[in-house]
Design an enzyme around this catalytic site. Structure first.
Site, PDB file in Angstrom:
ATOM      1  N   LYS A   2      28.280 -22.477  -0.010  1.00  0.00           N
ATOM      2  CA  LYS A   2      27.728 -23.396  -1.045  1.00  0.00           C
ATOM      3  C   LYS A   2      28.322 -23.324  -2.363  1.00  0.00           C
ATOM      4  CE  LYS A   2      24.852 -20.638  -3.286  1.00  0.00           C
ATOM      5  NZ  LYS A   2      25.100 -20.124  -4.647  1.00  0.00           N
ATOM      6  N   ASP A  12      18.172 -18.132  -1.059  1.00  0.00           N
ATOM      7  CA  ASP A  12      19.322 -19.461  -0.952  1.00  0.00           C
ATOM      8  C   ASP A  12      19.227 -19.807   0.555  1.00  0.00           C
ATOM      9  OD1 ASP A  12      19.982 -19.668  -3.598  1.00  0.00           O
ATOM     10  OD2 ASP A  12      21.744 -18.486  -3.383  1.00  0.00           O
TER      11      ASP A  12
HETATM   12  O1  C5P Z   1      16.044 -13.911  -2.731  1.00  0.00           O
HETATM   13  P1  C5P Z   1      17.154 -12.986  -2.939  1.00  0.00           P
HETATM   14  O2  C5P Z   1      17.098 -11.734  -2.123  1.00  0.00           O
HETATM   15  O3  C5P Z   1      18.515 -13.958  -2.607  1.00  0.00           O
HETATM   16  O4  C5P Z   1      17.171 -12.790  -4.516  1.00  0.00           O
HETATM   17  C1  C5P Z   1      18.004 -11.683  -4.823  1.00  0.00           C
HETATM   18  C2  C5P Z   1      17.504 -11.179  -6.300  1.00  0.00           C
HETATM   19  O5  C5P Z   1      17.677 -12.065  -7.175  1.00  0.00           O
HETATM   20  C3  C5P Z   1      15.977 -10.905  -6.506  1.00  0.00           C
HETATM   21  O6  C5P Z   1      15.478  -9.755  -6.049  1.00  0.00           O
HETATM   22  C4  C5P Z   1      15.783 -11.175  -7.772  1.00  0.00           C
HETATM   23  O7  C5P Z   1      15.835 -10.012  -8.568  1.00  0.00           O
HETATM   24  C5  C5P Z   1      16.755 -12.200  -8.158  1.00  0.00           C
HETATM   25  N1  C5P Z   1      16.270 -13.638  -8.117  1.00  0.00           N
HETATM   26  C6  C5P Z   1      15.341 -14.237  -8.910  1.00  0.00           C
HETATM   27  N2  C5P Z   1      14.901 -15.409  -9.037  1.00  0.00           N
HETATM   28  C7  C5P Z   1      15.448 -16.360  -7.870  1.00  0.00           C
HETATM   29  C8  C5P Z   1      16.100 -15.726  -6.985  1.00  0.00           C
HETATM   30  C9  C5P Z   1      16.629 -14.501  -6.993  1.00  0.00           C
HETATM   31  O8  C5P Z   1      15.021 -13.532  -9.924  1.00  0.00           O
HETATM   32  N3  C5P Z   1      15.023 -17.613  -8.051  1.00  0.00           N
END
Ligand code: C5P
Length: 288
Positions: free
Chosen positions: A10, A137
């Protein structure tokens, strides 16, 4: 049982970070678009136990630190299905730690494939819920296409598709840490924000130039390694005929949109001489 499928990367046509949440995540507002660049995934389920994901790359773990393994674990937990040794093979073509959602795409693809293989017919909404437990995502990558993603990234609204165009992708050879960028961004200090509503209108009007003019990612303003490369790549793309260019996700990959294939190809060839992770691709629609 064995099956194969593809997991599309994406790009973020716009990305805004609204505020920090009490759970440590951030509320975001982003318009995401699937592109043709993809990983190829094969899932094999045989009686037994254990889930492994083999990417053939020494720096990608094959255990539950791998998002594809986590996705299979969450699928089995959600459905109560058990007793299967699950071997996932990933032919990785999407650069990792690039802002292209490669890991999330792999996770979403595994969830979709297991739903088909076990004929659970959960439906998009439930598959997205499982995806949300794996990563922010992943819900978007379940269906893909063009969507506004809000909340943590899991609140999705389908949008009119980005008109067909040529997309050049270029990743400088360094990696950004997503948690690190989220830690660094100060929401109250963001000076320029994307015009998300304007972009939604441009998509509604199938106005490619209008969308390209409004590409913007608030992370581009956060200090990060390789900022100069990002600016240089954007400059090259715009100078050589891109309708617009921006960094995707937490970067450092830059993409440019083109309505002219020859111009896109010329930029791709030029960038390819300096950056090994360069691709020419197109938009992908929603799955299913
Ligand atoms: O959800 P994901 O594991 O992809 O997110 C990785 C990190 O990115 C999370 O632990 C967080 O620190 C940060 N994040 C965030 N807000 C979001 C998505 C991700 O702070 N909306």
């Amino acid at each position: 049982m064995i099956a194969s499928d593809v997991a599309y990367a994406k790009i973020n046509l716009s990305l805004d970070v609204i505020s920090k949440r009490p759970d440590g995540y951030h509320d975001i507002r982003t318009i995401m678009q699937s592109i043709g660049l993809c990983d190829e995934i094969t899932v094999e389920c045989t009686p037994g136990t254990g889930i492994r994901a083999d990417c053939g790359l020494p720096y990608i773990p094959d255990d539950d630190r791998n998002i594809a393994v986590k996705a299979a674990m969450e699928f089995y937990k959600h459905t109560g299905i058990g007793g299967y040794r699950t071997q996932i093979r990933i032919n990785k073509k999407i650069p990792v730690c690039a802002g292209l959602g490669g890991g999330s795409a792999d996770g979403a693809c595994v969830i979709r494939m297991l739903d088909k293989m076990f004929e659970t017919n959960l439906g998009m909404g439930e598959l997205e819920t499982i995806g949300g437990t794996v990563g922010s995502d992943v819900p978007f990558c379940i269906c893909g296409g063009t969507s506004l993603a809000e909340g943590r990234g899991e609140v999705l609204t389908a949008l009119a598709p980005l008109p067909q165009c040529h997309i050049v992708i270029c990743k400088p050879s360094l990696s950004n840490s997503t948690p690190e960028l989220f830690r660094r961004i100060r929401c109250e200090k963001i000076r320029i924000r994307p015009d998300t509503e304007g972009m939604i209108k441009a998509l509604d009007n199938a106005d490619l130039k209008g969308v390209a003019r409004l590409l913007y990612n608030v992370f581009e303003d956060v200090s990060m390694r390789g900022k100069r490369y990002i600016a240089d790549i954007k400059y090259t793309m715009i100078d050589k005929g891109a309708l617009g260019a921006a960094m995707t996700g937490s970067g450092p990959t830059v993409f440019g949109l083109f309505d002219d294939e020859e111009k896109a190809k010329a930029v791709y060839e030029r960038l390819k001489t300096n950056f090994k992770d360069c691709f020419m691709t197109k938009t992908e629609g929603c799955i299913g």
